[in-house]
Design a protein around this motif. Structure first.
Motif, PDB file in Angstrom:
ATOM      1  N   ASN A  33       0.768   2.792  -3.740  1.00  0.00           N
ATOM      2  CA  ASN A  33       2.025   2.270  -4.294  1.00  0.00           C
ATOM      3  C   ASN A  33       3.265   2.638  -3.462  1.00  0.00           C
ATOM      4  O   ASN A  33       4.395   2.461  -3.894  1.00  0.00           O
ATOM      5  CB  ASN A  33       2.196   2.661  -5.771  1.00  0.00           C
ATOM      6  CG  ASN A  33       2.199   4.166  -5.971  1.00  0.00           C
ATOM      7  OD1 ASN A  33       2.487   4.919  -5.042  1.00  0.00           O
ATOM      8  ND2 ASN A  33       1.874   4.622  -7.170  1.00  0.00           N
ATOM      9  N   HIS A  35       6.024   1.995  -0.877  1.00  0.00           N
ATOM     10  CA  HIS A  35       6.622   0.725  -0.497  1.00  0.00           C
ATOM     11  C   HIS A  35       7.919   0.963   0.281  1.00  0.00           C
ATOM     12  O   HIS A  35       8.758   1.758  -0.153  1.00  0.00           O
ATOM     13  CB  HIS A  35       6.903  -0.098  -1.761  1.00  0.00           C
ATOM     14  CG  HIS A  35       7.213  -1.520  -1.457  1.00  0.00           C
ATOM     15  ND1 HIS A  35       8.478  -1.933  -1.116  1.00  0.00           N
ATOM     16  CD2 HIS A  35       6.424  -2.613  -1.406  1.00  0.00           C
ATOM     17  CE1 HIS A  35       8.448  -3.233  -0.881  1.00  0.00           C
ATOM     18  NE2 HIS A  35       7.214  -3.666  -1.044  1.00  0.00           N
ATOM     19  N   GLU A  37      10.596  -0.528   0.512  1.00  0.00           N
ATOM     20  CA  GLU A  37      11.870  -0.777  -0.165  1.00  0.00           C
ATOM     21  C   GLU A  37      12.087   0.144  -1.372  1.00  0.00           C
ATOM     22  O   GLU A  37      13.171   0.658  -1.560  1.00  0.00           O
ATOM     23  CB  GLU A  37      11.982  -2.241  -0.607  1.00  0.00           C
ATOM     24  CG  GLU A  37      12.837  -3.060   0.336  1.00  0.00           C
ATOM     25  CD  GLU A  37      12.078  -4.251   0.890  1.00  0.00           C
ATOM     26  OE1 GLU A  37      11.546  -5.025   0.075  1.00  0.00           O
ATOM     27  OE2 GLU A  37      11.996  -4.386   2.121  1.00  0.00           O
ATOM     28  N   ARG A  38      11.052   0.335  -2.158  1.00  0.00           N
ATOM     29  CA  ARG A  38      11.217   1.152  -3.375  1.00  0.00           C
ATOM     30  C   ARG A  38      11.203   2.652  -3.070  1.00  0.00           C
ATOM     31  O   ARG A  38      11.943   3.425  -3.673  1.00  0.00           O
ATOM     32  CB  ARG A  38      10.129   0.814  -4.391  1.00  0.00           C
ATOM     33  CG  ARG A  38      10.324  -0.545  -5.059  1.00  0.00           C
ATOM     34  CD  ARG A  38       9.370  -0.697  -6.225  1.00  0.00           C
ATOM     35  NE  ARG A  38       7.978  -0.573  -5.822  1.00  0.00           N
ATOM     36  CZ  ARG A  38       7.208  -1.586  -5.407  1.00  0.00           C
ATOM     37  NH1 ARG A  38       7.722  -2.805  -5.359  1.00  0.00           N
ATOM     38  NH2 ARG A  38       5.956  -1.404  -5.059  1.00  0.00           N
ATOM     39  N   ARG A  57      -2.420   1.868   5.710  1.00  0.00           N
ATOM     40  CA  ARG A  57      -1.332   1.632   4.756  1.00  0.00           C
ATOM     41  C   ARG A  57      -0.074   2.415   5.175  1.00  0.00           C
ATOM     42  O   ARG A  57       1.038   1.889   5.126  1.00  0.00           O
ATOM     43  CB  ARG A  57      -1.809   2.072   3.363  1.00  0.00           C
ATOM     44  CG  ARG A  57      -0.827   1.914   2.269  1.00  0.00           C
ATOM     45  CD  ARG A  57      -0.724   0.490   1.763  1.00  0.00           C
ATOM     46  NE  ARG A  57       0.424   0.358   0.871  1.00  0.00           N
ATOM     47  CZ  ARG A  57       0.815  -0.757   0.306  1.00  0.00           C
ATOM     48  NH1 ARG A  57       0.147  -1.878   0.525  1.00  0.00           N
ATOM     49  NH2 ARG A  57       1.858  -0.788  -0.479  1.00  0.00           N
ATOM     50  N   PHE A  61       3.476   0.948   6.273  1.00  0.00           N
ATOM     51  CA  PHE A  61       4.703   1.440   5.619  1.00  0.00           C
ATOM     52  C   PHE A  61       5.777   1.740   6.665  1.00  0.00           C
ATOM     53  O   PHE A  61       6.937   1.335   6.526  1.00  0.00           O
ATOM     54  CB  PHE A  61       4.361   2.683   4.790  1.00  0.00           C
ATOM     55  CG  PHE A  61       5.533   3.486   4.315  1.00  0.00           C
ATOM     56  CD1 PHE A  61       6.309   3.054   3.253  1.00  0.00           C
ATOM     57  CD2 PHE A  61       5.866   4.702   4.920  1.00  0.00           C
ATOM     58  CE1 PHE A  61       7.401   3.797   2.801  1.00  0.00           C
ATOM     59  CE2 PHE A  61       6.946   5.453   4.479  1.00  0.00           C
ATOM     60  CZ  PHE A  61       7.714   4.999   3.418  1.00  0.00           C
TER      61      PHE A  61
END
Ligand SMILES: [Zn+2]
Length: 576
Positions: A33, A35, A37-38, A57, A61
């Protein structure tokens, strides 16, 4: 805004404590999870078994603009981090090699324990190296690298383990090794906190020649050698600087809650161990404390204690009554046991009507590593102050720093934080600088210049400066003057002198505030929630480097905007 991936080793979870104590909002994330942006900044703290998919991943990122800060292990991310593994690091010292916001202003020896030896490859920027005790370079310590739209920051030494190891030390089962220069004969047959310290006599201490001692007498013995720099505080700061740098680079208005109320730069604590329980001397000291306009912590020793009227006077003055656990004298109730701690705590409760929340051990007695913290937790003692010196050569930041810290029980199968806060002790009594050698009435005495130095260092890193003044010694030449000078300098530096209980109440209240940072489009909202109203909460927001001129406060060299608020219920703040 900040995502945290905690590694699998017990000490990896100290990253949680470092962030929580720093007041930085974060949420634990998984690679899934994560991300850009977040959670545009990700701290990967320690050792994590990553699958090929999870590594990809993380690569994605960073490529997409995320900032990855990895600490203590490579985790198979050699390519992404731009490093080559060169072995395990047992211990070393971080040596800053090029001026950079990460590491700026740090002054200590940066002694580290654990982590990896790594070498930067290709286009990576090396900010610091790690050296051994002979100054041989072992590898690169801090590396920054651009990857795609994002960046990686790799810190090879294990900062979490280092902080835990310096604070908690090794188990005290026998006398420690004395300092070779004779300044700290800790092999005195008494088991005490010093016997478990892990810092280096040579590299981690500093020398201080002062005033008449230096010039008037010219005696080598008058050069004071002590732990003059807060190493663990600075290792924490190094981790925070990496986060601030990553945030600034991405233009993120990283929020945090400053350590102290009303923007205070730091806090001071004067404690009095009532050895001897002589009421007249206590009254004399209480009067001095009241004249100075400060509140202090009185650690009362069993048996005897003070008359009830004196306890009342101490409490009426706003001071705190705490326990001075005696496991030194050796009578049936004054030996090292949980039972005796309970008996003495209950004795004080019956005598003074106070259920003590703070304790310091007589003669800084200690055994084992964490058992005493576990006893305190069981008994409801929330602040423990025994970690400190009994010799002048161990004065200062013997257990790493000025910041109150929570012990991590890494000895059990299920590691957990103990519900106790340790407030390190800097010194025993001090005397004015002009006191002659014959006026040094016990082996831990230092001149007040040393105390002033420690006070300034504490303000530099925003912690708690903790000094003892015994009622038993307050009429000796130079002690009252030393206390007065210390308190006045603290006030000049903007500090406030508080009791141990006030400090712990504040820290617990601050820690109970729930913080969430939400991403709304391209803006950020910071939501704070308190169960009970909090006065004087100091809110900070990171500014871009080019706005440094308008900063209200600098934290470890980084500019922040500051506002002081009363938090009642919930508060939502638009960060921009
Ligand atoms: Zn004592």
């Amino acid at each position: 805004m900040l995502g945290l991936i905690v590694g699998e080793r017990a000490t990896d979870r100290y990253a949680v404590e470092i962030l929580a104590h720093a007041g930085i909002p974060f949420r634990t994330v998984t690679t899934k999870n994560l991300h850009p942006e977040r959670t545009p900044i990700c701290l990967l703290a320690g050792q994590k078994s990553l699958t090929t998919e999870e590594r990809s991943r993380l690569q994605w990122f960073v490529q997409q603009g995320g900032s990855l800060i990895a600490v203590g292990t490579i985790n198979g991310l050699d390519e992404l981090l731009g490093v080559q593994f060169g072995g395990e690091l047992e211990q070393g010292w971080i040596h800053l090699t090029s001026p950079h916001p990460i590491g700026s202003g740090l002054q200590s020896s940066l002694h580290v324990f654990g982590g990896v030896i790594a070498r930067a490859k290709g286009d990576s920027q090396v900010i610091a190296e790690v050296v051994d005790s002979n100054d041989n370079v072992l590898g690169d310590a801090v590396i920054v690298r651009q990857v795609g739209q994002g960046q990686v920051i790799f810190i090879a030494p294990d900062l979490m383990r280092s902080v835990v190891h310096i604070q908690q030390g090794i188990a005290v089962t026998k006398d420690g090794t004395p300092a070779p220069d004779g300044s700290a004969p800790i092999d005195d047959g008494i088991l005490k906190t010093e016997d478990g310290h892990v810092l280096d006599w040579q590299r981690d201490r500093m020398g201080w020649g002062q005033g008449t001692w230096d010039t008037g007498h010219g005696d080598e013995a008058r050069k004071w050698v002590f732990f003059g720099q807060p190493i663990a505080d600075e290792l924490r700061a190094l981790l925070l600087q990496a986060i601030f740098f990553a945030a600034q680079k991405k233009g993120l208005p990283l929020p945090m809650i400053w350590f102290w109320q009303e923007g205070l730069p730091a806090v001071g604590l004067i404690s009095h161990d009532t050895d001897g329980n002589e009421p007249e001397l206590a009254k004399d000291l209480l009067q001095t404390v009241q004249q100075l306009g400060i509140t202090t912590t009185w650690c009362v020793i069993y048996p005897g204690g003070y008359p009830p009227s004196l306890y009342r006077a101490i409490l009426d003055a706003g001071c705190e009554i705490a326990l001075h656990f005696d496991a030194f004298t050796g009578t049936p109730f004054t030996t090292w046991s949980k039972r005796n701690l309970r008996i003495q705590w209950q004795w004080l409760k019956d005598a003074a009507g106070v259920a003590a929340v703070s304790n310091k051990n007589h003669y800084t007695r200690w055994e084992g590593r964490l058992e005493f913290f576990r006893w305190c937790e069981e008994l409801g003692i929330r602040a423990e102050q025994s970690k400190g010196p009994s010799k002048h050569g161990t004065v200062g930041f013997l257990f790493g720093g000025s910041h109150p810290w929570r012990p991590l029980d890494d000895e059990s199968n299920r590691p957990r934080f103990l519900n106790v806060t340790a407030i390190n002790l800097f010194s025993q009594d001090m005397v004015s600088d002009d006191t002659l050698p014959e006026g040094l009435f016990h082996p831990a005495i230092v001149p007040v210049s040393v105390g002033k130095w420690l006070l300034r260092q504490t303000v530099r890193v925003g912690g708690v400066a903790h000094f003892i003044f015994h009622p038993a010694h307050i009429r000796r030449q130079g002690t009252k003057a030393a206390l007065e000078r210390l308190v006045i300098l603290g006030h000049e530096l903007g500090m406030r002198w508080q009791t141990s209980q006030q400090i712990i109440d504040w820290l617990e209240q601050r820690r109970s505030i729930r913080q969430v940072v939400e991403n709304i489009g391209d803006r950020w909202r910071w939501r704070l929630k308190a169960a009970k109203p909090v006065e004087g909460l100091t809110l900070l927001r990171l500014l871009p480097a080019e706005k440094a001129h308008s900063a209200d406060r600098f934290v470890y060299g980084f500019p922040f905007a500051q506002s002081i608020v009363a938090l009642e219920g919930e508060l939502a703040s638009e960060l921009g």
